[in-house]
Design a protein around this motif. Structure first.
Motif, PDB file in Angstrom:
ATOM      1  N   LEU A 120       0.856  -1.192   0.000  1.00 61.03           N
ATOM      2  CA  LEU A 120       0.000   0.000   0.000  1.00 61.03           C
ATOM      3  C   LEU A 120       0.889   1.238   0.000  1.00 61.03           C
ATOM      4  CD1 LEU A 120      -2.475  -1.149   2.805  1.00 61.03           C
ATOM      5  CD2 LEU A 120      -2.773  -1.378   0.315  1.00 61.03           C
ATOM      6  N   GLY A 121       0.718   2.067  -1.031  1.00 60.12           N
ATOM      7  CA  GLY A 121       1.431   3.339  -1.079  1.00 60.12           C
ATOM      8  C   GLY A 121       0.816   4.322  -0.108  1.00 60.12           C
ATOM      9  N   THR A 122       1.032   5.590  -0.382  1.00 63.21           N
ATOM     10  CA  THR A 122       0.617   6.643   0.545  1.00 63.21           C
ATOM     11  C   THR A 122      -0.010   7.795  -0.248  1.00 63.21           C
ATOM     12  OG1 THR A 122       2.311   6.050   2.142  1.00 63.21           O
ATOM     13  CG2 THR A 122       1.514   8.310   2.244  1.00 63.21           C
ATOM     14  N   GLY A 123      -0.990   8.462   0.373  1.00 63.42           N
ATOM     15  CA  GLY A 123      -1.556   9.656  -0.249  1.00 63.42           C
ATOM     16  C   GLY A 123      -3.049   9.553  -0.445  1.00 63.42           C
ATOM     17  N   SER A 124      -3.619  10.629  -0.970  1.00 63.20           N
ATOM     18  CA  SER A 124      -5.073  10.712  -1.091  1.00 63.20           C
ATOM     19  C   SER A 124      -5.613   9.738  -2.140  1.00 63.20           C
ATOM     20  CB  SER A 124      -5.483  12.147  -1.429  1.00 63.20           C
ATOM     21  OG  SER A 124      -4.882  12.560  -2.644  1.00 63.20           O
ATOM     22  N   THR A 125      -4.858   9.475  -3.201  1.00 62.42           N
ATOM     23  CA  THR A 125      -5.329   8.535  -4.226  1.00 62.42           C
ATOM     24  C   THR A 125      -5.281   7.108  -3.686  1.00 62.42           C
ATOM     25  OG1 THR A 125      -4.280  10.065  -5.793  1.00 62.42           O
ATOM     26  CG2 THR A 125      -5.186   8.021  -6.698  1.00 62.42           C
ATOM     27  N   VAL A 126      -4.208   6.815  -2.961  1.00 59.61           N
ATOM     28  CA  VAL A 126      -4.083   5.472  -2.376  1.00 59.61           C
ATOM     29  C   VAL A 126      -5.187   5.218  -1.363  1.00 59.61           C
ATOM     30  CG1 VAL A 126      -2.627   4.079  -0.837  1.00 59.61           C
ATOM     31  CG2 VAL A 126      -1.626   5.190  -2.847  1.00 59.61           C
ATOM     32  N   ARG A 127      -5.649   6.274  -0.695  1.00 56.01           N
ATOM     33  CA  ARG A 127      -6.743   6.056   0.262  1.00 56.01           C
ATOM     34  C   ARG A 127      -7.956   5.443  -0.436  1.00 56.01           C
ATOM     35  NH1 ARG A 127      -6.076  11.533   2.686  1.00 56.01           N
ATOM     36  NH2 ARG A 127      -3.941  11.192   3.372  1.00 56.01           N
ATOM     37  N   PHE A 128      -8.216   5.866  -1.681  1.00 57.66           N
ATOM     38  CA  PHE A 128      -9.324   5.244  -2.423  1.00 57.66           C
ATOM     39  C   PHE A 128      -9.025   3.773  -2.719  1.00 57.66           C
ATOM     40  CE2 PHE A 128     -10.113   9.758  -3.474  1.00 57.66           C
ATOM     41  CZ  PHE A 128     -11.455   9.840  -3.141  1.00 57.66           C
ATOM     42  N   ALA A 129      -7.767   3.470  -2.972  1.00 58.66           N
ATOM     43  CA  ALA A 129      -7.396   2.068  -3.234  1.00 58.66           C
ATOM     44  C   ALA A 129      -7.587   1.224  -1.974  1.00 58.66           C
ATOM     45  CB  ALA A 129      -5.953   1.988  -3.728  1.00 58.66           C
ATOM     46  N   ILE A 130      -7.215   1.782  -0.835  1.00 57.20           N
ATOM     47  CA  ILE A 130      -7.387   1.040   0.423  1.00 57.20           C
ATOM     48  C   ILE A 130      -8.875   0.776   0.662  1.00 57.20           C
ATOM     49  CG2 ILE A 130      -7.100   1.187   2.926  1.00 57.20           C
ATOM     50  CD1 ILE A 130      -4.487   2.781   2.369  1.00 57.20           C
ATOM     51  N   GLU A 131      -9.693   1.770   0.379  1.00 63.87           N
ATOM     52  CA  GLU A 131     -11.142   1.573   0.572  1.00 63.87           C
ATOM     53  C   GLU A 131     -11.680   0.501  -0.374  1.00 63.87           C
ATOM     54  OE1 GLU A 131     -11.878   6.181   2.006  1.00 63.87           O
ATOM     55  OE2 GLU A 131     -12.811   5.500   0.138  1.00 63.87           O
ATOM     56  N   ALA A 132     -11.230   0.539  -1.633  1.00 64.10           N
ATOM     57  CA  ALA A 132     -11.698  -0.461  -2.609  1.00 64.10           C
ATOM     58  C   ALA A 132     -11.216  -1.854  -2.216  1.00 64.10           C
ATOM     59  CB  ALA A 132     -11.199  -0.089  -4.007  1.00 64.10           C
ATOM     60  N   LEU A 133      -9.980  -1.923  -1.738  1.00 67.01           N
ATOM     61  CA  LEU A 133      -9.428  -3.222  -1.314  1.00 67.01           C
ATOM     62  C   LEU A 133     -10.202  -3.744  -0.104  1.00 67.01           C
ATOM     63  CD1 LEU A 133      -7.122  -5.131  -2.083  1.00 67.01           C
ATOM     64  CD2 LEU A 133      -5.630  -3.856  -0.522  1.00 67.01           C
ATOM     65  N   ALA A 134     -10.508  -2.865   0.824  1.00 63.33           N
ATOM     66  CA  ALA A 134     -11.249  -3.267   2.028  1.00 63.33           C
ATOM     67  C   ALA A 134     -12.637  -3.794   1.658  1.00 63.33           C
ATOM     68  CB  ALA A 134     -11.357  -2.090   2.986  1.00 63.33           C
ATOM     69  N   ARG A 135     -13.252  -3.181   0.656  1.00 66.03           N
ATOM     70  CA  ARG A 135     -14.569  -3.682   0.224  1.00 66.03           C
ATOM     71  C   ARG A 135     -14.435  -5.107  -0.304  1.00 66.03           C
ATOM     72  NH1 ARG A 135     -15.246   1.664  -1.559  1.00 66.03           N
ATOM     73  NH2 ARG A 135     -14.635   1.191  -3.707  1.00 66.03           N
ATOM     74  N   ARG A 136     -13.366  -5.343  -1.092  1.00 66.58           N
ATOM     75  CA  ARG A 136     -13.178  -6.691  -1.635  1.00 66.58           C
ATOM     76  C   ARG A 136     -12.860  -7.687  -0.511  1.00 66.58           C
ATOM     77  NH1 ARG A 136      -9.530  -7.439  -6.618  1.00 66.58           N
ATOM     78  NH2 ARG A 136     -10.434  -9.504  -6.340  1.00 66.58           N
TER      79      ARG A 136
END
Ligand code: 5RP
Length: 223
Positions: free
Chosen positions: A25-41
Motif C-alpha cells: 500500500l502506497g501513501t496519499g489521497s489517491t491510495v486512500r481510495f485504493a485502500i477503501e476499494a481493497l477493504a470492500r473486496r
C-alpha cells in the motif's frame, strides 16, 4: 471530479489483486481510495495481506479490516499500488509530496509489480516541474542542501519529520537536469537516504481522465 477520477483509477488497479497476494500500500489521497476499494473486496471474501509504506496508510487499512504485516519481516511483495505527483509517458515519476518516498521505493523494489494510480492532473509530458523531495539524515541537512543548491535547485526544508525520523528537503529546479544523472548524483551523496525520482520502479499506470481510465504498461513502451 478529481476525487472521482482518483477513485476510478484506484478501483481499476485494485481489480488486479488476487486471493493470496501480499499487497503493498502506497501513501496519499489517491491510495486512500485504493485502500477503501481493497477493504470492500476483503469484506466480500478476498483473502490478502498487506504491507504499508506509511503509518497513515497502515492505520487506514487496519481500521478497514485489512491485515497489515510488518514490512521489516518481508522480502517480497506481489503487487504494490501507489500514487505519484507527476508521471510521464516513459513511466518516470516524481513522488514524495506526502513524504513517504523512501519507504515507497523500498516496497516498490521488493514488489513483483508496482502500479501507479492517478487522476489526469498528474500526467505530464516530462517530469520535472514538481518539487523533488529528498529525505535527509538530520545531521547532514546543511551539507545536502548545499549539494542540491550546487545542482541549481532552490531548496526548502519541510516542517516535521518523516515516519523514519528524518528531514525532507524539497528541491525545485528552474531547468530540470538529466533525471538519470540527478538520481545517480543523489544516490551518491552521503546523508541522502532517499528521493522521489522513480525511473525504473513503475510497471504500469492507471490514469483516470474525466471518468475514463487508461492503463499504460512499461512492457508496451517502445525503446
Ligand atoms: C507520498 C507520495 C504520494 O503517492 C504522492 O504524493 C501522491 O499523493 P496524492 O495521491 O495525495 O496526490 O508519493 O510520498
Amino acid at each position: 471530479m478529481q476525487d472521482d477520477d482518483k477513485r476510478l483509477a484506484a478501483e481499476a488497479a485494485v481489480g488486479e489483486v488476487r486471493d493470496g497476494m501480499l499487497v503493498g500500500l502506497g501513501t496519499g489521497s489517491t491510495v486512500r481510495f485504493a485502500i477503501e476499494a481493497l477493504a470492500r473486496r476483503v469484506a466480500e471474501g478476498l483473502r490478502i495481506e498487506a504491507v504499508s509504506t506509511s503509518h497513515d496508510s497502515a492505520a487506514k487499512a487496519g481500521a478497514l479490516g485489512i491485515v497489515v504485516r510488518d514490512f521489516a519481516t518481508i522480502a517480497r511483495v506481489d503487487l504494490t499500488i501507489d500514487g505519484a505527483d507527476e508521471i510521464d509517458a516513459r513511466l518516470w515519476a516524481i513522488k514524495g509530496a506526502g513524504g513517504a518516498m523512501l519507504r515507497e521505493k523500498v516496497v516498490a523494489a521488493a514488489s513483483t509489480r508496482m502500479v501507479v494510480i492517478a487522476d489526469a492532473s498528474k500526467r505530464v509530458a516530462a517530469i520535472g516541474a514538481a518539487k523533488l523531495p529528498v529525505e535527509v539524515l538530520p545531521f547532514a541537512r546543511a551539507y545536502v542542501a548545499e549539494r542540491l543548491a550546487m545542482l541549481d535547485a532552490a531548496v526548502t526544508v519541510r516542517d516535521g519529520v518523516t515516519d523514519n525520523g528524518n528531514l525532507v528537503l524539497d528541491a525545485r529546479f528552474a531547468a530540470f537536469p538529466d533525471a538519470r544523472g540527478l538520481a545517480a548524483a543523489l544516490d551518491a551523496t552521503p546523508g541522502v537516504l532517499g528521493h522521489g525520482l522513480f525511473l525504473d520502479e513503475v510497471d504500469a499506470t492507471y490514469v483516470a481522465d474525466d471518468g475514463v481510465v487508461t492503463r499504460l504498461e512499461r512492457a508496451d513502451l517502445s525503446g
